[in-house]
Scaffold this motif. Structure first.
Motif, PDB file in Angstrom:
ATOM      1  N   SER A 159       0.836  -1.205   0.000  1.00  0.00           N
ATOM      2  CA  SER A 159       0.000   0.000   0.000  1.00  0.00           C
ATOM      3  C   SER A 159       0.870   1.254   0.000  1.00  0.00           C
ATOM      4  O   SER A 159       0.550   2.245  -0.665  1.00  0.00           O
ATOM      5  N   VAL A 173       2.354   1.852  -3.602  1.00  0.00           N
ATOM      6  CA  VAL A 173       1.470   2.305  -4.685  1.00  0.00           C
ATOM      7  C   VAL A 173       0.786   3.631  -4.386  1.00  0.00           C
ATOM      8  O   VAL A 173       0.225   4.254  -5.293  1.00  0.00           O
ATOM      9  N   SER A 174       0.827   4.091  -3.137  1.00  0.00           N
ATOM     10  CA  SER A 174       0.142   5.336  -2.800  1.00  0.00           C
ATOM     11  C   SER A 174       0.946   6.539  -3.277  1.00  0.00           C
ATOM     12  O   SER A 174       2.172   6.490  -3.377  1.00  0.00           O
ATOM     13  N   ASP A 175       0.235   7.616  -3.558  1.00  0.00           N
ATOM     14  CA  ASP A 175       0.900   8.843  -4.017  1.00  0.00           C
ATOM     15  C   ASP A 175       1.517   9.628  -2.868  1.00  0.00           C
ATOM     16  O   ASP A 175       2.362  10.500  -3.097  1.00  0.00           O
ATOM     17  N   SER A 204      -9.777  -3.789  -2.476  1.00  0.00           N
ATOM     18  CA  SER A 204      -8.505  -3.730  -3.190  1.00  0.00           C
ATOM     19  C   SER A 204      -7.587  -2.798  -2.405  1.00  0.00           C
ATOM     20  O   SER A 204      -8.036  -2.065  -1.509  1.00  0.00           O
ATOM     21  N   ILE A 205      -6.312  -2.790  -2.735  1.00  0.00           N
ATOM     22  CA  ILE A 205      -5.392  -1.891  -2.033  1.00  0.00           C
ATOM     23  C   ILE A 205      -5.782  -0.436  -2.275  1.00  0.00           C
ATOM     24  O   ILE A 205      -5.746   0.394  -1.353  1.00  0.00           O
ATOM     25  N   ASP A 206      -6.182  -0.111  -3.495  1.00  0.00           N
ATOM     26  CA  ASP A 206      -6.595   1.268  -3.785  1.00  0.00           C
ATOM     27  C   ASP A 206      -7.814   1.660  -2.958  1.00  0.00           C
ATOM     28  O   ASP A 206      -7.897   2.788  -2.444  1.00  0.00           O
ATOM     29  N   GLU A 207      -8.771   0.744  -2.822  1.00  0.00           N
ATOM     30  CA  GLU A 207      -9.959   1.035  -2.014  1.00  0.00           C
ATOM     31  C   GLU A 207      -9.595   1.194  -0.546  1.00  0.00           C
ATOM     32  O   GLU A 207     -10.149   2.047   0.158  1.00  0.00           O
ATOM     33  N   LEU A 231      -6.725   2.264   0.597  1.00  0.00           N
ATOM     34  CA  LEU A 231      -6.062   3.564   0.726  1.00  0.00           C
ATOM     35  C   LEU A 231      -7.088   4.696   0.760  1.00  0.00           C
ATOM     36  O   LEU A 231      -6.965   5.639   1.559  1.00  0.00           O
ATOM     37  N   ASP A 232      -8.119   4.596  -0.078  1.00  0.00           N
ATOM     38  CA  ASP A 232      -9.167   5.625  -0.078  1.00  0.00           C
ATOM     39  C   ASP A 232      -9.878   5.670   1.267  1.00  0.00           C
ATOM     40  O   ASP A 232     -10.162   6.754   1.802  1.00  0.00           O
TER      41      ASP A 232
END
Length: 245
Positions: A208, A211-213, A232-235, A237-238
């Motif tokens: 995580s 891949v995070s900004d 998902s990892i993106d979810e 992170l959100d």
């Protein structure tokens, strides 16, 4: 030999293209014309008015499902084909191999999020298909098993299924392992619950951050939900960002 006999232009165009791309010997005739003596399989549209003798197998198709029709025609030429078996080497990008009998008819290497859709598409029209999933990559494998419904699933001991890859074969290992997995009988399974290890959770948290900004690392609760396939990892992170707002 395969013969295409159809008045459906789209089917004709797609079937000829698919057969040529596979290097298959075939010919075409107008519906109603005499078939060559060596004809064994005839590809037509459902609406085509054709007559065949008992020694010729007819496969009907539309322009949208030509690959399935060509798979069926080739399986017939090879001796009747056999059961459709899908082998899966699980991971973040699973290798997927589709076998008809002992013949590999399709192969894929896709993101985990797309794997279930691919597997369902390949088994939808098959008679009594089975999906065999390797028991490695426990978290990803469990997600696939739990998301696949309406099809028989077997869990396979994948020890020794990844072959040695020589020069120029980089990237093929997952698909070749999937072929080997498809050829091995496994244990029928309907669901699989996996308790992630501390190491697996740590790897998810590290991923995580990668891949995070904003160099953000999700917490263990979110990592556990990612491990279970809920997020998902993106979810994750959100959701982590939302908690701080």
């Amino acid at each position: 030999m395969i013969v295409v006999a159809t008045a459906d232009f789209e089917l004709y165009h797609e079937a000829v293209g698919e057969l040529r791309s596979r290097g298959v010997t075939f010919t075409t005739v107008e519906p109603g014309d005499p078939l060559p003596d060596q004809t064994r399989v005839l590809i037509t549209a459902p609406s085509d008015d054709v007559e065949t003798d008992p020694t010729v197998s007819r496969v009907t198709a539309t322009g949208d499902d030509v690959r399935r029709a060509v798979d069926e025609a080739l399986a017939t030429l090879r001796g009747g084909g056999g059961q459709t078996v899908v082998g899966v080497d699980p991971g973040t990008r699973p290798g997927i191999a589709v076998l008809s009998g002992q013949t590999v008819v399709a192969a894929f290497h896709v993101p985990l999020a797309d794997a279930v859709e691919v597997i369902k598409r390949e088994t939808d029209d098959a008679i009594d298909p089975v999906v065999r999933i390797g028991d490695g990559a426990r978290l990803q494998g469990a997600k696939l098993i739990n998301d696949l419904d309406g099809v028989a699933v077997e869990l396979v001991d994948e020890t020794g299924t990844t072959p040695y890859l020589g020069t120029g074969a980089r990237g093929m290992g997952d698909v070749l392992a999937a072929v080997n997995i498809a050829q091995m009988s496994g244990k029928r399974i309907e669901s699989r619950e996996i308790e992630p290890t501390a190491g697996e959770l740590q790897r998810i948290k590290e991923r995580s951050r990668e891949v995070s900004d904003d160099s953000r690392t999700i917490d263990e609760d979110l990592a556990r939900r990612v491990a279970g396939g809920e997020l998902s990892i993106d979810e994750a992170l959100d959701e982590h960002r939302t908690r701080e707002e």
